[in-house]
Design an enzyme around this catalytic site. Structure first.
Site, PDB file in Angstrom:
ATOM      1  N   ASP A   1       0.914  -1.234   0.076  1.00  0.00           N
ATOM      2  CA  ASP A   1       0.134  -0.047   0.025  1.00  0.00           C
ATOM      3  C   ASP A   1       0.916   1.390   0.121  1.00  0.00           C
ATOM      4  O   ASP A   1       1.996   1.474   0.855  1.00  0.00           O
ATOM      5  CB  ASP A   1      -0.750   0.104   1.227  1.00  0.00           C
ATOM      6  CG  ASP A   1      -1.928   1.143   1.181  1.00  0.00           C
ATOM      7  OD1 ASP A   1      -2.736   1.052   0.429  1.00  0.00           O
ATOM      8  OD2 ASP A   1      -1.945   1.946   2.253  1.00  0.00           O
TER       9      ASP A   1
ATOM     10  N   GLU B   1       1.900  -0.140  -4.889  1.00  0.00           N
ATOM     11  CA  GLU B   1       0.879   0.980  -5.308  1.00  0.00           C
ATOM     12  C   GLU B   1       1.691   2.148  -5.443  1.00  0.00           C
ATOM     13  O   GLU B   1       2.269   2.501  -4.212  1.00  0.00           O
ATOM     14  CB  GLU B   1      -0.161   1.015  -4.412  1.00  0.00           C
ATOM     15  CG  GLU B   1      -1.236   2.005  -4.685  1.00  0.00           C
ATOM     16  CD  GLU B   1      -2.262   2.481  -3.600  1.00  0.00           C
ATOM     17  OE1 GLU B   1      -3.223   3.033  -3.858  1.00  0.00           O
ATOM     18  OE2 GLU B   1      -1.935   2.145  -2.471  1.00  0.00           O
TER      19      GLU B   1
END
Length: 569
Positions: free
Chosen positions: A216, A285
């Site tokens: 993330d 990401e």
């Protein structure tokens, strides 16, 4: 139609045992809260995913990315973790997760789990200890800073979720940094103890048998240690791809709060650890970067950084034009020399791909369906891996969630200018006529299911050969039989607008891929490719008159050379 006997490349090429399987993988993202509820509480769970493994396997994908299911106060629906090694009870137990791993592997599916290493919950024991004083053992595990002389925050950095990115802590008498919610304090990645603790967390899950991690907001790990103010965004400076025009976060040039050069160095111990578990991988990401493609390429460059990266370059509401796609593909081919981009049209953080470009299209059902099929074929033809967000294979539209039903803290804080992420997180419709579309036996699911999604339910598409669901299945299975798509180079062709042309080539195969980006039929001269015959992906129908082909609106042509032509070229 061409003589298929000369073109059939037999059974699918299996990369599952190769340590480089991820280079051309198709990954399916599961958002557990909204996938399938097994216990009737209105919230999806791990056992629900297990129940639907046959469905996921039927898509032909290589791996499943599972969004967070760890212990959490759920201020940001699992992206605020209070224990990295425990399962949040609403999702199940550790035994459930281990069963998911075993059964997924039995289906030939790899499991990637979300790892949220930029921040923790403010209820995490690390933070509870860190905030106690300025000299305790974990005092430097988070990003703390003194107030300015007037008591205001250390600088002007903004939170992506709205407001200033600093919160005052009375107990410690300092501000702490949170790039997201105040309940999500940022870890201090400049502290080697933090890095080692994170790597220990990674080892825990790798030892359990996971096949890798989706990381993330990996470009947020490190900040400017001088805490310099961000400059205002110049009026003529375009916002990053995917950024909402009403989002105040992008009123600044986010120069110092993330995307720091030191961030690239910290990837090396992560890659070293992953490489010690052969066959595992990382999917990064890249969020909110000014140049999403350039930044993504830097994070996967060489063999000491990460494996794959995705970004928001296709997750905008700009029309999918010939010029835009050519520029995007050319930039990727130039920058991703040895790294792998993971193409994706949507995730749980962005509006549904089905709705994003609808306003630019002729408003008729045929065009919408043809576009969906063309888009699937296009992204599966590009070099790299590809991620499908649950429901996009059904053609789900962005849901309108009334304010009183909204759950997303980002949407609630920005309402009505920013509607947040709820509209792409509504539960999967499994049964058109089922209670709550077959998602849950509860009276109501955690988010409402739009009526318009019922007609797109799995049971409605399952046995329809022309459905988008079955198109994805056919394309993914066909892709596995094409060496050029799995391991070939990519060349952009000089095709006239609105025809996008690419060629994929490797030693075993040369494949011509043409995409009509308009709703009107077009004719194209194939004299330069006269030896190419129509490939055995036969669902896209074209008419051929000697060396001229007619491609329908939002149509596709795949052509390949017979083996004798490949040998002589």
């Amino acid at each position: 139609m061409s003589d298929q006997s000369t073109l059939n490349l037999q059974s699918p090429i299996s990369n599952s045992q190769s340590p480089d399987w991820w280079r051309s993988a198709v990954i399916y993202q599961v958002y557990p809260r909204s996938f399938m509820d097994s216990n009737g509480d209105g919230i999806g769970d791990l056992k629900g995913i297990i129940e639907k493994l046959d469905y996921i396997s039927s898509l032909g994908v290589d791996a499943v990315w599972v969004s967070p299911f760890f212990k959490s106060p759920m201020k940001d629906f699992g992206y605020d973790i209070s224990d990295y090694r425990a399962i949040e009870p609403m999702f199940g137990t550790m035994e459930d997760f281990q069963q998911l791993l075993r059964k997924a592997h039995a289906h030939g599916l790899k499991i990637l789990i979300d790892q949220v290493w930029n921040h923790t919950s403010n209820q995490h024991p690390w933070f509870l200890e860190s905030r106690q004083s300025q000299d305790n053992p974990k005092a430097d595990w988070y990003v703390w800073a003194d107030a300015k002389p007037d008591g205001t925050p250390p600088n002007n950095w903004l939170s992506t979720f709205g407001g200033i990115a600093w919160t005052w802590d009375d107990q410690r008498q300092q501000y702490y940094l949170h790039n997201f919610l105040a309940e999500q304090p940022d870890l201090n990645w400049y502290n080697p103890e933090v890095v080692e603790a994170i790597l220990d967390t990674a080892r825990f899950w790798l030892d359990l048998g996971v096949d890798g991690f989706r990381l993330d907001v990996v470009n947020f790990f490190m900040h400017d240690q001088q805490l310099r103010d961000n400059p205002p965004r110049p009026k003529n400076r375009q916002r990053p791809a995917g950024a909402d025009s009403n989002d105040p976060f992008f009123s600044q040039l986010n120069k110092y709060n993330f995307c720091q050069p030191e961030n690239l160095q910290i990837l090396e111990p992560i890659r070293e650890l992953i490489d010690s578990y052969p066959g595992t991988t990382t999917l990064a990401e890249i969020s909110s970067a000014e140049d999403a493609i350039l930044t993504s390429s830097e994070y996967v460059k060489g063999d000491k950084r990460l494996h794959m990266a995705y970004n928001s370059s296709l997750m905008t509401d700009e029309p999918l034009t010939h010029a835009r796609l050519r520029t995007l593909i050319d930039q990727v081919e130039t920058l991703f020399e040895d790294g792998v981009i993971c193409w994706t049209g949507g995730t749980h953080d962005f509006p549904r791909v089905k709705s994003r470009w609808r306003k630019f299209m002729i408003d008729d059902q045929f065009s919408h369906e043809a576009f969906d099929h063309m888009f699937a074929a296009l992204v599966l033809s590009l070099r790299g891996s590809y991620c499908i967000y649950q429901g996009d294979e059904l053609g789900l539209t962005q849901a309108h969630i009334p304010y009183e039903k909204m759950q997303d803290p980002f949407g609630l804080a920005g309402y009505p200018a920013i509607l947040g992420r709820d509209g792409s997180r509504t539960p999967m419709p499994w049964l058109k006529e089922g209670h709550n579309a077959g998602f849950t036996t509860a009276e109501e699911p955690w988010l409402p299911i739009p009526e318009e999604h019922r007609s797109h339910a799995v049971d409605q598409q399952e046995h329809s050969p022309n459905s988008l669901l079955n198109k994805y299945r056919c394309l993914i299975q066909w892709r596995k039989k094409q060496p050029a798509l799995l391991q070939g180079d990519l060349t952009l062709l000089d095709t006239p607008e609105p025809l996008l042309g690419i060629e994929r080539q490797c030693d075993q195969q040369q494949l011509l891929c043409l995409f009509n980006l308009s709703p009107m039929p077009i004719h194209h001269n194939l004299e330069q490719y006269s030896e190419y015959l129509e490939a055995d992906e036969s669902d896209f129908l074209v008419r051929r008159y000697e060396n001229t082909i007619e491609i329908p609106g939002y149509g596709v042509f795949f052509g390949t050379k017979p083996p004798s032509s490949n040998a002589s070229s």
